[in-house]
Design an enzyme around this catalytic site. Structure first.
Site, PDB file in Angstrom:
ATOM      1  N   ILE A 102     -66.219 -41.508  35.374  1.00  0.00           N
ATOM      2  CA  ILE A 102     -66.267 -42.818  36.005  1.00  0.00           C
ATOM      3  C   ILE A 102     -66.566 -42.659  37.493  1.00  0.00           C
ATOM      4  O   ILE A 102     -66.195 -41.656  38.101  1.00  0.00           O
ATOM      5  CB  ILE A 102     -64.942 -43.591  35.765  1.00  0.00           C
ATOM      6  CG1 ILE A 102     -65.023 -45.035  36.298  1.00  0.00           C
ATOM      7  CG2 ILE A 102     -63.745 -42.846  36.313  1.00  0.00           C
ATOM      8  CD1 ILE A 102     -63.857 -45.922  35.873  1.00  0.00           C
ATOM      9  N   CYS A 103     -67.272 -43.623  38.048  1.00  0.00           N
ATOM     10  CA  CYS A 103     -67.513 -43.700  39.485  1.00  0.00           C
ATOM     11  C   CYS A 103     -68.270 -42.456  39.961  1.00  0.00           C
ATOM     12  O   CYS A 103     -69.267 -42.062  39.396  1.00  0.00           O
ATOM     13  CB  CYS A 103     -66.189 -43.907  40.206  1.00  0.00           C
ATOM     14  SG  CYS A 103     -66.321 -44.264  41.974  1.00  0.00           S
ATOM     15  N   GLY A 104     -67.789 -41.813  41.017  1.00  0.00           N
ATOM     16  CA  GLY A 104     -68.491 -40.679  41.601  1.00  0.00           C
ATOM     17  C   GLY A 104     -68.676 -39.511  40.665  1.00  0.00           C
ATOM     18  O   GLY A 104     -69.597 -38.691  40.856  1.00  0.00           O
ATOM     19  N   THR A 106     -69.846 -39.656  37.802  1.00  0.00           N
ATOM     20  CA  THR A 106     -71.147 -39.807  37.145  1.00  0.00           C
ATOM     21  C   THR A 106     -72.241 -39.151  37.985  1.00  0.00           C
ATOM     22  O   THR A 106     -73.185 -38.580  37.441  1.00  0.00           O
ATOM     23  CB  THR A 106     -71.502 -41.285  36.890  1.00  0.00           C
ATOM     24  OG1 THR A 106     -71.591 -41.981  38.140  1.00  0.00           O
ATOM     25  CG2 THR A 106     -70.451 -41.950  36.002  1.00  0.00           C
ATOM     26  N   ALA A 153     -68.936 -44.902  33.286  1.00  0.00           N
ATOM     27  CA  ALA A 153     -68.622 -46.247  33.780  1.00  0.00           C
ATOM     28  C   ALA A 153     -68.685 -46.246  35.297  1.00  0.00           C
ATOM     29  O   ALA A 153     -68.594 -45.194  35.947  1.00  0.00           O
ATOM     30  CB  ALA A 153     -67.233 -46.688  33.311  1.00  0.00           C
TER      31      ALA A 153
END
Length: 201
Positions: A102-104, A106, A153
């Site tokens: 999720i977030c960074g 990714t 996400a």
């Protein structure tokens, strides 16, 4: 259900709000949740929480895990310090063991080449494009995306992230999973009755 634990990566500046729904309901669903850090020394989240990892990254093996969860962190965009976690994600995916980012995180997977041939999402498409990865055509504008054993996400979607994780590991399914999402994401009171009847609150 697998009796192998779920592993939550923890490192300095981790975004502590992004994985709470997932880990809480994985634990309620019977999975032990173990934390894995760069080493066994304490790390500190963005919110100031001090976490002492259960094990170090070099002790983690895919065959001993049901899932690796990678939360966002400022460090994902501040250099290569977290690159070993992305390399471990490659080992997990190559072994057929799920990874959820999720977030960074990714962006870390994008730099590792893990999003070049998988459908995925993140905060926004140009955030990942800045990594120079080759998977831009597979970017999906969605709250969360599952492609095989990989969940991705953006930072504003911890509940959708959890929905995908819980569904992937079979903690909730069908109308119960849908009701869980509607309750925690949409505050839909009708969903509460579904969960209560299923014993899934």
């Amino acid at each position: 259900m697998s009796t192998k634990p779920v592993h939550l990566a923890v490192y300095d500046t981790l975004a502590d709000w992004e994985t709470g729904h997932a880990t809480a309901y994985l634990a309620r669903g019977g999975y032990a949740v173990r934390t894995v850090g760069p080493a066994r020394e304490h790390v500190r989240s963005i919110g100031g929480l001090s976490v002492r990892p259960d094990l170090a990254l070099d002790e983690l093996r895919p065959e001993d895990s049901s899932l690796l969860i990678l939360p966002g962190a400022d460090l994902w965009d501040a250099g290569d310090e977290l690159a070993p976690f992305a390399r471990t994600a490659r080992e997990f995916l190559d072994a057929g063991v799920p990874v959820a980012a999720i977030c960074g995180a990714t962006a870390g997977l994008a730099r590792e080449g893990l999003l070049d041939d998988r459908r995925h999402t993140s905060a926004v498409s140009f955030y990942l494009a800045a990594t120079g990865y080759k998977g831009g055509e597979l970017y999906v504008d969605a709250d969360a995306v599952t492609d095989g054993t990989l969940v991705t996400a953006g930072p504003t979607e911890p509940v959708a992230f959890a929905r995908e994780v819980l569904g992937l590991l079979g903690v909730f399914e069908g109308e119960v999973l849908d009701a869980w999402f509607r309750l925690y994401h949409d505050s839909d009171p009708a969903a509460y009755a579904v969960l209560q009847q299923a014993g899934a609150r």
